[in-house]
Design an enzyme around this catalytic site. Structure first.
Site, short mmCIF file in Angstrom:
data_model
loop_
_atom_site.label_atom_id
_atom_site.label_comp_id
_atom_site.label_asym_id
_atom_site.label_seq_id
_atom_site.Cartn_x
_atom_site.Cartn_y
_atom_site.Cartn_z
N ARG A 49 0.84 -1.20 0.00
CA ARG A 49 0.00 0.00 0.00
C ARG A 49 0.88 1.25 0.00
NH1 ARG A 49 -3.84 -1.27 5.04
NH2 ARG A 49 -1.83 -1.97 5.82
N ASP A 51 1.31 5.53 0.17
CA ASP A 51 0.69 6.66 0.86
C ASP A 51 0.12 7.67 -0.13
OD1 ASP A 51 1.50 5.61 3.30
OD2 ASP A 51 3.38 6.74 3.31
N ARG A 196 10.50 7.13 3.17
CA ARG A 196 10.51 8.59 3.31
C ARG A 196 11.31 9.03 4.53
NH1 ARG A 196 4.34 10.06 3.12
NH2 ARG A 196 5.17 12.13 3.59
#
Length: 259
Positions: A49, A51, A196
């Site tokens: 998944r 973001d 990230r």
């Protein structure tokens, strides 16, 4: 029948991959398009998944169907019903024991940073812009501390729901091409915001704000509050998912290259 697909998307206009009741998602538009071709509701399982704002050149999904369609019919029919920022890149019939998430052996991401005095009007949602010069060699020195199996608690979001914070990073390469820095990372799996957060730490090292060993010090704290700033989502791309060769599936999509 189980069917596997590759999905490419510009995530700038979506709340992320996962379907949500009151926000646009990539999963929802792909399920809607596939359901029209199948003539019955389709529910997707994905490899990972992403973001809100994150892109993909090689998301992998699978679904179950009772409809008998040729691979080209799934591909062309679905793309005819998808918005311009989402595309199916391939479709394959899959073995009954194939699972887009649980069969995956590794995932690969690319993070792109534009380093120049002014931002790009054309790439504003496709790269992360910093006005400072980043030292790619310092970033690579910091990246070496993150290779291998570690507890990545300091590099995951506080809301991450993964049962274990232990992940194995197989590759983490930093290179500069003109004004662009490319961060390429492959691991067996990733935690929420892990890429990230790694990018944010390495960018701070590249600016000279911290020494390369800081990446290891953060790792050893096992505490997200001791970590660095989470880098923006716009520069992140899911570019590859690797499966056992017996499934005979493509392993990588197009690598985003700019400049």
């Amino acid at each position: 029948m189980r069917v596997a697909c590759g999905v490419e998307y510009d995530g700038a206009g979506y709340s992320g991959w996962q379907a949500q009741p009151h926000a646009p998602s990539v999963q929802s538009v792909v399920e809607k398009a596939l359901s029209k071709v199948a003539n019955h509701p389709v529910q997707l399982c994905c490899a990972g998944r992403t973001d809100a704002g994150v892109h993909a050149t090689h998301q992998v999904v699978h679904f179950e169907t009772t409809a008998e369609r040729r691979e080209c019919e799934w591909l062309l029919g679905s793309n005819a019903n998808l918005p311009d920022d989402v595309t199916l890149t391939w479709v394959r019939g899959a073995d009954d024991d194939f699972h887009a998430r649980f069969s995956a052996e590794a995932r690969s991401y690319r993070y792109v940073v534009l380093t120049r005095e002014v931002p790009s009007a054309l790439l504003r949602r496709r790269v992360t812009w910093v006005h400072e010069t980043l030292d790619a060699e310092r970033m690579q020195a910091g990246a070496r501390y993150l290779l291998g199996e570690h507890d990545f608690s300091s590099y995951r979001a506080t809301a991450c729901q993964a049962k274990s914070p232990v992940r194995t990073v197989h590759r983490l390469d930093i290179c500069r091409q003109g004004d662009f820095i490319y961060l390429d990372i492959q691991a067996n799996a990733f935690l929420h915001h892990m890429v990230r957060n790694i990018a944010g730490v390495l960018m701070a090292i590249g600016r000279g704000e911290q020494e390369p060993v800081w990446a290891q010090e953060i790792l050893e704290h096992r505490d997200r509050t001791r970590g660095g700033v989470t880098a923006p989502s716009g520069g992140l791309y899911l570019v590859g998912v690797q499966y056992p060769t017996r499934f005979n599936l493509p392993e990588q999509g197009m690598l985003p290259v700019f400049g």
